[in-house]
Write an enzyme that holds these catalytic residues in place. Sequence first.
Site, PDB file in Angstrom:
ATOM      1  N   SER A 131      65.982 102.105  12.014  1.00  0.00           N
ATOM      2  CA  SER A 131      64.720 102.324  12.718  1.00  0.00           C
ATOM      3  C   SER A 131      63.841 103.348  12.013  1.00  0.00           C
ATOM      4  O   SER A 131      62.605 103.326  12.157  1.00  0.00           O
ATOM      5  CB  SER A 131      64.973 102.743  14.163  1.00  0.00           C
ATOM      6  OG  SER A 131      65.831 103.864  14.229  1.00  0.00           O
TER       7      SER A 131
ATOM      8  N   HIS B  14      75.064 108.886  23.522  1.00  0.00           N
ATOM      9  CA  HIS B  14      74.850 108.196  24.789  1.00  0.00           C
ATOM     10  C   HIS B  14      75.663 108.769  25.944  1.00  0.00           C
ATOM     11  O   HIS B  14      75.848 108.106  26.964  1.00  0.00           O
ATOM     12  CB  HIS B  14      75.145 106.702  24.626  1.00  0.00           C
ATOM     13  CG  HIS B  14      74.080 105.969  23.854  1.00  0.00           C
ATOM     14  ND1 HIS B  14      73.184 106.620  23.047  1.00  0.00           N
ATOM     15  CD2 HIS B  14      73.763 104.654  23.779  1.00  0.00           C
ATOM     16  CE1 HIS B  14      72.370 105.728  22.501  1.00  0.00           C
ATOM     17  NE2 HIS B  14      72.699 104.545  22.931  1.00  0.00           N
TER      18      HIS B  14
END
Length: 211
Positions: free
Chosen positions: A54, A146
């Site tokens: 990304s 996460h």
Amino acid sequence: MTDARPAPGVIEAFESATGFMPVDEGLALYAAAASAAAATGLPLLEIGTYCGRSAILLADAARAAGTVALTVDHHRGSEEQQPGWEYHDPGLVDPEVGVMDTLPTFRRTLFRAGLEEHVVALVGRSPQVAAVWGGKLALVFIDGGHTDEHATGDYEGWVPHLAEQGLLVIHDVFPDPADGGQAPYRVYLRALAEGFEELSVTGSLRVLRRR
């Protein structure tokens, strides 16, 4: 928000890079980054870089706007990338020290894409880097660890640096626990409760701005 698209060859570089983000989410991230950078002229920030998939898109958006992309990662891998876990890649283990090291792969990714000069890599843990960062940001892209500890730390550490016209982007937002971990979803709900509004939804990617 704009419908800006990456320069020719950037999507090909994105698709060939090691990582997990699908193309539709990548294009949504690029559009948000391009819009925020054009509106503010400020740097774009990514938390959780892994091998640079990304980051290619943020670097290209930064190049188009005459700014830079900042990447924050300790490059030792998140929880699910450690040995014995689902997303572990033994090819990313440093054989000399025996732990994950995605930094060399990340640098090769940017080199191959021709985007090295548009990225400043901040190597360290997100809360530590945020604590010493003094500038404003056009975009904060949360895509790091996460767990609740890490996702919350990313939000609390970096959202205060977001410019008034800036955008907050959160990846891996899964309202249904059957689809994935809930920490990014809880951060997303917190952002809505604290004055952000949702601009777009693409897969698990949410783009928000302050009301």
